[in-house]
Design a protein around this motif. Structure first.
Motif, PDB file in Angstrom:
ATOM      1  N   LEU A  33      -5.385  13.520 -14.483  1.00 34.66           N
ATOM      2  CA  LEU A  33      -6.278  12.453 -14.943  1.00 34.66           C
ATOM      3  C   LEU A  33      -5.979  11.148 -14.237  1.00 34.66           C
ATOM      4  N   ALA A  34      -6.971  10.297 -14.189  1.00 29.83           N
ATOM      5  CA  ALA A  34      -6.791   8.916 -13.751  1.00 29.83           C
ATOM      6  C   ALA A  34      -7.140   8.026 -14.937  1.00 29.83           C
ATOM      7  N   LEU A  35      -6.189   7.200 -15.349  1.00 30.63           N
ATOM      8  CA  LEU A  35      -6.396   6.205 -16.397  1.00 30.63           C
ATOM      9  C   LEU A  35      -6.513   4.859 -15.709  1.00 30.63           C
ATOM     10  N   PRO A  62       8.487   1.015 -11.803  1.00 32.86           N
ATOM     11  CA  PRO A  62       8.054   2.352 -12.217  1.00 32.86           C
ATOM     12  C   PRO A  62       7.201   2.306 -13.484  1.00 32.86           C
ATOM     13  N   VAL A  63       6.241   3.191 -13.531  1.00 30.07           N
ATOM     14  CA  VAL A  63       5.356   3.337 -14.688  1.00 30.07           C
ATOM     15  C   VAL A  63       5.639   4.694 -15.312  1.00 30.07           C
ATOM     16  N   THR A  64       5.809   4.716 -16.630  1.00 27.19           N
ATOM     17  CA  THR A  64       5.962   5.964 -17.362  1.00 27.19           C
ATOM     18  C   THR A  64       4.838   6.067 -18.384  1.00 27.19           C
ATOM     19  N   VAL A  65       4.459   7.293 -18.685  1.00 33.70           N
ATOM     20  CA  VAL A  65       3.388   7.532 -19.657  1.00 33.70           C
ATOM     21  C   VAL A  65       3.804   8.686 -20.552  1.00 33.70           C
ATOM     22  N   THR A  66       3.548   8.538 -21.844  1.00 33.34           N
ATOM     23  CA  THR A  66       3.718   9.654 -22.773  1.00 33.34           C
ATOM     24  C   THR A  66       2.365   9.996 -23.374  1.00 33.34           C
ATOM     25  N   VAL A  67       2.163  11.275 -23.594  1.00 29.13           N
ATOM     26  CA  VAL A  67       0.959  11.787 -24.239  1.00 29.13           C
ATOM     27  C   VAL A  67       1.446  12.550 -25.456  1.00 29.13           C
ATOM     28  N   GLY A  68       1.165  12.034 -26.618  1.00 36.01           N
ATOM     29  CA  GLY A  68       1.669  12.657 -27.838  1.00 36.01           C
ATOM     30  C   GLY A  68       3.181  12.639 -27.912  1.00 36.01           C
ATOM     31  N   GLY A  69       3.800  11.619 -27.314  1.00 39.52           N
ATOM     32  CA  GLY A  69       5.249  11.489 -27.323  1.00 39.52           C
ATOM     33  C   GLY A  69       5.949  12.330 -26.263  1.00 39.52           C
ATOM     34  N   ILE A  70       5.176  13.066 -25.452  1.00 40.56           N
ATOM     35  CA  ILE A  70       5.726  13.925 -24.406  1.00 40.56           C
ATOM     36  C   ILE A  70       5.528  13.225 -23.063  1.00 40.56           C
ATOM     37  N   SER A  71       6.584  13.166 -22.255  1.00 39.33           N
ATOM     38  CA  SER A  71       6.485  12.512 -20.946  1.00 39.33           C
ATOM     39  C   SER A  71       5.504  13.247 -20.050  1.00 39.33           C
ATOM     40  N   ALA A  72       4.613  12.477 -19.444  1.00 41.80           N
ATOM     41  CA  ALA A  72       3.660  13.022 -18.478  1.00 41.80           C
ATOM     42  C   ALA A  72       4.181  12.744 -17.075  1.00 41.80           C
ATOM     43  N   ASP A  73       3.888  13.612 -16.133  1.00 43.24           N
ATOM     44  CA  ASP A  73       4.222  13.363 -14.735  1.00 43.24           C
ATOM     45  C   ASP A  73       3.259  12.315 -14.197  1.00 43.24           C
ATOM     46  N   VAL A  74       3.798  11.143 -13.811  1.00 49.35           N
ATOM     47  CA  VAL A  74       2.970  10.093 -13.204  1.00 49.35           C
ATOM     48  C   VAL A  74       2.971  10.350 -11.703  1.00 49.35           C
ATOM     49  N   LEU A  75       1.797  10.611 -11.156  1.00 49.68           N
ATOM     50  CA  LEU A  75       1.651  10.950  -9.744  1.00 49.68           C
ATOM     51  C   LEU A  75       1.383   9.725  -8.891  1.00 49.68           C
ATOM     52  N   TYR A  76       0.756   8.716  -9.469  1.00 42.54           N
ATOM     53  CA  TYR A  76       0.469   7.474  -8.754  1.00 42.54           C
ATOM     54  C   TYR A  76       0.221   6.391  -9.786  1.00 42.54           C
ATOM     55  N   LEU A  86      -8.266  -3.887 -10.369  1.00 41.75           N
ATOM     56  CA  LEU A  86      -8.161  -2.732 -11.254  1.00 41.75           C
ATOM     57  C   LEU A  86      -7.024  -1.837 -10.780  1.00 41.75           C
ATOM     58  N   TYR A  87      -6.233  -1.375 -11.714  1.00 41.90           N
ATOM     59  CA  TYR A  87      -5.142  -0.452 -11.425  1.00 41.90           C
ATOM     60  C   TYR A  87      -5.520   0.918 -11.957  1.00 41.90           C
ATOM     61  N   GLN A  88      -4.914   1.940 -11.372  1.00 38.17           N
ATOM     62  CA  GLN A  88      -5.085   3.276 -11.923  1.00 38.17           C
ATOM     63  C   GLN A  88      -3.728   3.954 -12.028  1.00 38.17           C
ATOM     64  N   ILE A  89      -3.641   4.821 -13.012  1.00 38.60           N
ATOM     65  CA  ILE A  89      -2.450   5.636 -13.211  1.00 38.60           C
ATOM     66  C   ILE A  89      -2.917   7.083 -13.175  1.00 38.60           C
ATOM     67  N   ASN A  90      -2.483   7.818 -12.171  1.00 39.98           N
ATOM     68  CA  ASN A  90      -2.804   9.246 -12.092  1.00 39.98           C
ATOM     69  C   ASN A  90      -1.652  10.008 -12.725  1.00 39.98           C
ATOM     70  N   LEU A  91      -1.982  10.899 -13.635  1.00 42.29           N
ATOM     71  CA  LEU A  91      -0.951  11.657 -14.335  1.00 42.29           C
ATOM     72  C   LEU A  91      -1.396  13.074 -14.580  1.00 42.29           C
ATOM     73  N   LYS A  92      -0.402  13.915 -14.851  1.00 44.06           N
ATOM     74  CA  LYS A  92      -0.656  15.305 -15.212  1.00 44.06           C
ATOM     75  C   LYS A  92      -0.401  15.437 -16.707  1.00 44.06           C
ATOM     76  N   VAL A  93      -1.405  15.916 -17.442  1.00 45.75           N
ATOM     77  CA  VAL A  93      -1.251  16.118 -18.881  1.00 45.75           C
ATOM     78  C   VAL A  93      -0.120  17.134 -19.079  1.00 45.75           C
ATOM     79  N   PRO A  94       0.858  16.828 -19.949  1.00 46.68           N
ATOM     80  CA  PRO A  94       1.986  17.753 -20.136  1.00 46.68           C
ATOM     81  C   PRO A  94       1.529  19.164 -20.493  1.00 46.68           C
ATOM     82  N   ALA A  95       2.161  20.159 -19.863  1.00 45.69           N
ATOM     83  CA  ALA A  95       1.819  21.566 -20.100  1.00 45.69           C
ATOM     84  C   ALA A  95       2.014  21.953 -21.559  1.00 45.69           C
ATOM     85  N   ASN A  96       2.976  21.319 -22.228  1.00 46.06           N
ATOM     86  CA  ASN A  96       3.277  21.665 -23.617  1.00 46.06           C
ATOM     87  C   ASN A  96       2.615  20.723 -24.620  1.00 46.06           C
TER      88      ASN A  96
END
Length: 123
Positions: A33-35, A62-76, A86-96
């Motif tokens: 996703l891109a936020l 560094p930028v960190t993101v959690t989704v439901g309290g789970i760390s997401a991989d921030v790709l950019y 405008l800034y964007q944060i590309n991340l991978k929704v946690p597998a779990n």
């Protein structure tokens, strides 16, 4: 950034970074996703405020993101190419990530986004 859905609840403003489709329903675990945001600070290479960036420029902190309290991989995390201010944060929704409306919190230089915005995840 977030918007108020028809139910009045604050959903994160996100697109699928592969298909560029807006996330209007639910994301899936491992979706990329891109936020979008403002105020993520300095970037490298430097881009002056109000100037269109010539390409990507990552945040210097560094930028960190959690989704439901789970760390997401921030790709950019950095300026959105071609969009001044405008800034964007590309991340991978946690597998779990479980199903449901999950709070999304981004942190940079010890500062967190306000609580309340969420992303719906559905397996």
């Amino acid at each position: 950034f977030y918007f108020r859905g028809t139910d009045g609840r604050p959903r994160v403003a996100a697109i699928n970074a592969v298909t560029f489709a807006a996330i209007t329903g639910a994301a899936k675990p491992e979706d990329i996703l891109a936020l979008y945001s403002t105020g993520l600070g300095r970037v490298n290479p430097p881009v002056e405020a109000g100037v269109l960036p010539p390409g990507i420029a990552s945040t210097t902190e560094p930028v960190t993101v959690t989704v439901g309290g789970i760390s997401a991989d921030v790709l950019y995390a950095g300026v959105a190419p071609g969009l001044a201010g405008l800034y964007q944060i590309n991340l991978k929704v946690p597998a779990n990530a479980p199903n449901g409306d999950l709070p999304v919190v981004a942190r940079i230089a010890g500062v967190s986004t306000p609580e309340g915005a969420f992303l719906t995840v559905q397996r």
